[in-house]
Design a protein around this motif. Structure first.
Motif, PDB file in Angstrom:
ATOM      1  N   LYS A 188      -5.167   2.908  12.586  1.00 31.76           N
ATOM      2  CA  LYS A 188      -6.314   2.119  12.434  1.00 31.76           C
ATOM      3  C   LYS A 188      -5.886   1.410  13.947  1.00 31.76           C
ATOM      4  O   LYS A 188      -4.662   2.135  14.665  1.00 31.76           O
ATOM      5  N   SER A 236      -6.195  -9.588  11.559  1.00 31.46           N
ATOM      6  CA  SER A 236      -5.375  -7.758  11.239  1.00 31.46           C
ATOM      7  C   SER A 236      -3.903  -7.583  11.069  1.00 31.46           C
ATOM      8  O   SER A 236      -3.160  -6.623  11.232  1.00 31.46           O
ATOM      9  N   LEU A 256       3.158   6.285   4.549  1.00 27.83           N
ATOM     10  CA  LEU A 256       2.066   4.906   5.038  1.00 27.83           C
ATOM     11  C   LEU A 256       2.957   3.288   4.995  1.00 27.83           C
ATOM     12  O   LEU A 256       2.121   2.789   4.848  1.00 27.83           O
ATOM     13  N   SER A 307      -9.082  -3.975   5.796  1.00 24.26           N
ATOM     14  CA  SER A 307      -7.852  -3.916   5.731  1.00 24.26           C
ATOM     15  C   SER A 307      -7.116  -4.183   4.154  1.00 24.26           C
ATOM     16  O   SER A 307      -6.104  -3.549   3.879  1.00 24.26           O
ATOM     17  N   GLY A 308      -8.301  -3.749   3.217  1.00 24.05           N
ATOM     18  CA  GLY A 308      -7.869  -3.252   2.271  1.00 24.05           C
ATOM     19  C   GLY A 308      -7.474  -4.689   1.978  1.00 24.05           C
ATOM     20  O   GLY A 308      -6.578  -3.875   0.574  1.00 24.05           O
ATOM     21  N   HIS A 332       0.468  -1.099   0.132  1.00 25.88           N
ATOM     22  CA  HIS A 332      -0.218   0.228   0.495  1.00 25.88           C
ATOM     23  C   HIS A 332       1.038   1.441   0.059  1.00 25.88           C
ATOM     24  O   HIS A 332       0.689   2.247  -0.431  1.00 25.88           O
ATOM     25  N   PHE A 342      -4.310   9.831  -0.938  1.00 29.96           N
ATOM     26  CA  PHE A 342      -4.348   8.461  -1.721  1.00 29.96           C
ATOM     27  C   PHE A 342      -4.606   7.530   0.443  1.00 29.96           C
ATOM     28  O   PHE A 342      -4.099   8.164   1.688  1.00 29.96           O
ATOM     29  N   GLU A 343      -5.683   7.018   0.534  1.00 34.47           N
ATOM     30  CA  GLU A 343      -5.976   5.742   2.171  1.00 34.47           C
ATOM     31  C   GLU A 343      -6.398   4.437   1.295  1.00 34.47           C
ATOM     32  O   GLU A 343      -7.131   5.063  -0.522  1.00 34.47           O
ATOM     33  N   TYR A 344      -6.004   3.243   1.433  1.00 33.39           N
ATOM     34  CA  TYR A 344      -6.660   2.871   1.356  1.00 33.39           C
ATOM     35  C   TYR A 344      -7.426   1.274   2.694  1.00 33.39           C
ATOM     36  O   TYR A 344      -6.859   1.952   3.880  1.00 33.39           O
ATOM     37  N   GLY A 345      -8.320   0.568   1.685  1.00 35.07           N
ATOM     38  CA  GLY A 345      -9.228  -0.115   2.722  1.00 35.07           C
ATOM     39  C   GLY A 345      -9.580   0.708   3.953  1.00 35.07           C
ATOM     40  O   GLY A 345     -10.450   1.991   3.519  1.00 35.07           O
ATOM     41  N   SER A 346      -9.690   1.369   5.454  1.00 35.32           N
ATOM     42  CA  SER A 346     -10.891   1.040   6.134  1.00 35.32           C
ATOM     43  C   SER A 346     -10.422   3.147   5.938  1.00 35.32           C
ATOM     44  O   SER A 346     -10.562   3.941   6.012  1.00 35.32           O
ATOM     45  N   GLY A 347      -9.457   3.165   5.570  1.00 36.86           N
ATOM     46  CA  GLY A 347      -8.250   4.753   5.091  1.00 36.86           C
ATOM     47  C   GLY A 347      -8.819   5.335   6.841  1.00 36.86           C
ATOM     48  O   GLY A 347      -8.845   4.912   7.432  1.00 36.86           O
ATOM     49  N   ALA A 385      -4.032   8.895   8.877  1.00 41.05           N
ATOM     50  CA  ALA A 385      -4.270   7.920   9.649  1.00 41.05           C
ATOM     51  C   ALA A 385      -4.153   6.646   9.990  1.00 41.05           C
ATOM     52  O   ALA A 385      -3.551   6.295   9.790  1.00 41.05           O
ATOM     53  N   LYS A 408      -3.106   3.754   7.199  1.00 39.38           N
ATOM     54  CA  LYS A 408      -4.206   3.569   6.924  1.00 39.38           C
ATOM     55  C   LYS A 408      -4.308   5.148   5.095  1.00 39.38           C
ATOM     56  O   LYS A 408      -5.066   4.344   4.327  1.00 39.38           O
ATOM     57  N   GLY A 409      -3.681   5.990   5.570  1.00 38.40           N
ATOM     58  CA  GLY A 409      -3.782   6.811   4.512  1.00 38.40           C
ATOM     59  C   GLY A 409      -2.984   8.525   4.863  1.00 38.40           C
ATOM     60  O   GLY A 409      -2.183   8.101   6.135  1.00 38.40           O
ATOM     61  N   PHE A 410      -3.226   9.096   3.781  1.00 35.01           N
ATOM     62  CA  PHE A 410      -2.084  10.532   3.938  1.00 35.01           C
ATOM     63  C   PHE A 410      -2.873  11.673   2.754  1.00 35.01           C
ATOM     64  O   PHE A 410      -3.314  10.978   1.827  1.00 35.01           O
ATOM     65  N   GLU A 411      -2.696  12.400   2.813  1.00 33.14           N
ATOM     66  CA  GLU A 411      -3.166  13.497   2.481  1.00 33.14           C
ATOM     67  C   GLU A 411      -2.536  14.969   2.631  1.00 33.14           C
ATOM     68  O   GLU A 411      -1.930  14.883   4.481  1.00 33.14           O
ATOM     69  N   LYS A 469      -8.564   4.777  -2.131  1.00 31.79           N
ATOM     70  CA  LYS A 469      -9.201   6.063  -2.999  1.00 31.79           C
ATOM     71  C   LYS A 469      -8.208   6.733  -3.201  1.00 31.79           C
ATOM     72  O   LYS A 469      -7.558   7.085  -2.486  1.00 31.79           O
ATOM     73  N   PHE A 499      -8.618  15.401   1.269  1.00 30.55           N
ATOM     74  CA  PHE A 499      -9.727  15.220   0.331  1.00 30.55           C
ATOM     75  C   PHE A 499     -10.407  15.804   0.233  1.00 30.55           C
ATOM     76  O   PHE A 499     -11.467  15.862  -0.620  1.00 30.55           O
TER      77      PHE A 499
END
Lengths: 360, 360, 360, 360
Positions: free
Chosen positions: D301, D104, D238, C281-282, C230, C246-251, D299, D244-247, C297, D252
């Motif tokens: 998890k 997970s 990441l 977990s995507g 990822h 960018f985010e993946y899975g639950s993000g 982000a 799980k995410g980066f901006e 996304k 977003f």
């Protein structure tokens, strides 16, 4: 930015001769390789000082530790870290070198390049760095042994003007370690020993060549264009301390020949496999192994540290005499054999893995 | 995965001898370099076929196009793409090679490695690939010229048994291109010419050596351990088609010497800069340039394609005779000089840039 | 030094929007892949201007040429070079930008970084660069299709405040190309169209998101630590022009959850294979694919070029008004879908190959 | 083949949570950087377990050793090796996991990928690996501090549904370490603490976000196309466990905006330097820093290990209950702050060096 070798079976080395320790991180060894620590120790023994009267009598620790990447005696696919702590260094032997540039050493160039240098025992430029290569090379060899028939050999083929006139085919590689010179021909080994010992008593040093041989190589290892198998082998060998030249197959002699006698003509062996009648190609055509033996020769200069006074200039430009102190090798060749082996194994493991992704 | 050379001044080459075209993408040329297309064309002229009777009479296009990375005659810092479309290829000359492995060529090893090969003119294994190196090398040379005093030379120093016995210091490099052999010594050049021409008439080929010299090198280029300046130069040269060996400084001869005579003793020059009295080191100590001239020798085997029938075996193992067809070089040396230059320039540009980030 | 992507399936891109041409060299595509040029052309069609009223009406050539690496419609293992010559560029549209820095464009930063820039159409910073990615991505897709079940999809999941509230499982990916917006939900697609068209008429632009989905992924792709699957997908997407997140899975939503509801509990499927009941977990755990669908996304900002006057400052610091000229996209999303696909394919091909060398 | 990060300021990490030790080799740190070991220790303190009631109470050694690359408290230009030996591990806590795949976690994917795994404490997949990042990141920070004004900050900006609604400009970064949550807003910090503590008592875990800010960035850092500054930052973040995410910049939210309000209009500051009135770009345009603050959000998890029984399936497909044993974090955010800092510093040091070779 230069202590990495390999594209897939990658090694990263670190450490100075008189620092805390030296080591290597192998990133790219596949999971599932059986790791034998004794095999590593054995190669370090072959490299270590004090093996005989004709090598340095320095005391160096060769006690290594596996810090990561091995579980239940198998590689796990994560980086394998191997480390040796220094011990027995006599850093005071080097205090006189703080402002002195030893002739034909890296003192001057390191100082100019970096503006700072660890002058104790040559720091990073010391051949002690090669313990890292030897440890990593042993892992590479263990991998190759478990997945292929590839076998790597090397031996001292000349010292000064003494040159072994037999081809590698006429030698018994099992005798390489029988003599302190690591020349497998007993008669020549004895002559070399006498020569080196005389040079040593004279406070001088002497160069020579090591011949490397790789057998059991499948067809197809090596890459076109820049990463030709022999180009990478050449770089590997030229990166060893004191190396001045590399040739493979017919080498410099081949440059004197004509195509009609140099070309290796194909024939089919009893199993219908294509082989060549001669092997001027040294087992490599177009940068890719053709299944024949790979052989090459590496030239080592005489060790720069001699047990005599030498004129030089200090960092401020004053004329001085550099004293020959410490415990040094009169001839680096016998201890360089396991290093040449290590580099061969590293190159072959890397290309073996690269070849796994060359076609669908 | 092997058509990239360099760490910072990186080149990526592509193309086959009888495909649509060949080219190079340079990624890492700094912005602001004045780009002279005529200088590129000049180097391609030095490499091209048909320059004299003693090289191949093939017709090849050398018309290149700059596709990107240059604006208002300056490099913009983005990738510079240079491309040559093939033209004048006579692919039919190669139809007979579809199932034939020419001796000492890469036909067999490519086929085995990839399961497929472009057999026309050797495809990717053809020395035509070096047009990409020559174009990129010219850009590297232009960069070096604009930021340093580094200058790169090479010349033919032996053909077969004929060896120029003068050192590089006794030669006038401005005469290298004066003679079709690219040997700057007029008398020896003439002898070499006669030798090559005789070999050519005989349908045979012959090898030789090229000597490379790099002057004006600042102290500090090259990296410790694996990416030593001479190791990278060695790899660069060994990656050129037909090369069998590389040595620098004292080279293989140095392996016969003793430390007391091999060591390069320091002295201060009139400006107080440290220089060495001798230069067995070939301008490199510990892998790093010391400011003295760098010099090295490269061995080329005789071209594998000869104008005679040779025995071989086809892909199915049947005995056949390989016919010598097409237009080929009896001696690759004269046309290899600009290729050696190109590789030297690429290595030096890369290390010049790497040195910019070596200290605070 | 930054136009390379991938570790094994490597691509090197070059080219400027108003230069001679753009292209890509793929070094690392295995030999033996069937190459379908029509499939490449199809992906370029999906990216090209003028597909509908809601994208730019610029004329651009998408006529590509395969320069190397393909023989008899198969990859040969040597670099595949793909090139498009520019055609129909109206460079004069950009003359007014020589000394002007457009807001939220790369004009200022390129000029400061390099001291020079090709100001015509944004030069290297133009999204025209993505033709190279699309061509290479198509080759990657063809490789994956021939060796795996991996399939890559993406679609427009939001424009401005309009967000598709269906999950990817509830959509029919075969309808992605049915509507000019590339939203596979017909009703939402129509709303998005109206929104973009209104924004366009208003001389403005609008952002949105693309959702990517990768199915048929075998367990084990991705590498621990830095090259997590990822992380590399994220970098790939963030390297596309205009991407902000960018985010993946639950993000980002997952960051609000508790472990007890976020954890994906294992169960055995009918074949005894381990699968997870949920997929927060995507499809990726510890950086490595677990066999479930990968979904993510990507956020795109509104295109910076608007058809309105904007205040700005020129290179000399004078206040000016930047005119909105030329032919630009009111919303980049529909044309970005094939680019997201291309990057997904490139990442997956690379990790598929990397996984081949992960264990003995 | 994946434990390397960076192109010039390169780090290579190794080690397992319950193995002999963990460490990092930094290859590419320029010579002449003053190295302060206390600064490294300070960052390790920020990451270590047991800082407060809301983090894990595990005992872990943070005692590191510098094995190489530093002499007289300065970097020498050779690889800097930093190592921590494990101590206090309770490997028996993990015996029950030999054949169990925790939901997970990376247990299943590592086992499938490599056919072997060090199941003790997650082995290489454990967040203990980040000690290596933190040590290397501190060296990067020290370098940046000595050559630039670049400063890196990060703080906890949300936990579960609790989100700090102040922008980074309204916060006092000197207060980040004042509270165990590492949220610099005292009121919100207290709320977060209560939330995490409640979750902890409940045997559960919770996610959240960290905001990163980088100030004092010169114009020009970052590379076009693939190695955009934000793409590399994104990959860096990441690659941290549980992300799980980066901006960055508008992120977003920006995807919902129109160009006319999103564009950052230029103006001249009092010194005539170009700055932007707004900063939706997050300090990066076209992948290259524009001198404004860089800001981004990451982000995380919820931690996968919960103190409750969970259904799962063992390696043989049998249904089992995974017990929540050991000492784990109810919320990873507070201890992840120095890790985000470390990755920011590593990225910035790398791009700072890369920018030194971008123009003549």
């Amino acid at each position: 930015m230069s202590s990495t070798f390999g594209k897939i079976f990658k090694i990263h080395t670190y450490g100075e001769s008189h620092g805390v320790g030296l080591g290597v991180v192998i990133d790219g060894c596949p999971a599932g390789v059986n790791i034998d620590e004794d095999a590593i120790a054995y190669q370090l023994e072959r490299r270590k000082p004090g093996q005989s009267k004709i090598v340095t009598q320095r005391k160096e620790s060769e006690k290594f530790e596996v810090l990561s990447g091995v579980f239940d005696d198998k590689s796990t696919g994560t980086p394998i870290s191997l480390m040796i702590k220094n011990d027995g260094q006599r850093s005071k032997d080097y205090d006189h070198l703080k402002k002195v540039y030893r002739p034909s050493h890296a003192d001057f160039t390191y100082q100019e390049k970096y503006g700072i240098r660890d002058y104790r025992g040559g720091g990073r430029s010391s051949a002690r760095e090669t313990v890292a290569r030897v440890m990593a090379g042993s892992i590479a060899a263990q991998y190759l042994q478990q997945v292929s028939d590839i076998k790597v050999y090397s031996y001292v083929s000349s010292v000064g003007d003494l040159t072994l006139d037999k081809g590698y085919q006429d030698l018994d590689f099992s005798k390489i370690d029988d003599h302190p010179t690591r020349c497998p021909d007993a008669e020549m080994a004895e002559k070399m020993y006498e020569l080196i010992d005389g040079v040593r008593k004279n406070g001088d040093t002497i160069g020579g060549t090591i011949t490397g041989v790789i057998t059991g190589v499948p067809v197809g290892l090596g890459e076109p264009v820049f990463d030709k198998l022999h180009a990478e082998l050449g770089k590997a060998m030229l990166s060893i301390n004191a190396v001045k030249g590399f040739e493979y197959g017919s080498g410099f002699e081949g440059a004197k020949m004509r195509g009609s006698s140099h070309n290796d003509v194909f024939e089919a062996d009893e199993n219908g496999n294509l082989i060549t009648k001669t092997n001027h190609s040294g087992g490599i055509q177009g940068g890719i192994s053709n299944g024949a033996d790979i052989y090459f020769k590496v030239a080592f200069k005489p060790v720069a540290t001699i047990m005599r006074d030498q004129e030089s200039v200090d960092a401020d430009g004053n004329e001085i005499a550099v004293k020959g102190k410490g415990r040094h090798d009169p001839c680096v060749l016998p201890r360089a054999v396991p290093i040449v082996d290590a580099m061969s194994n590293l190159v072959m493991a890397d290309f073996f893995l690269r070849n796994k992704i060359s076609k669908v």
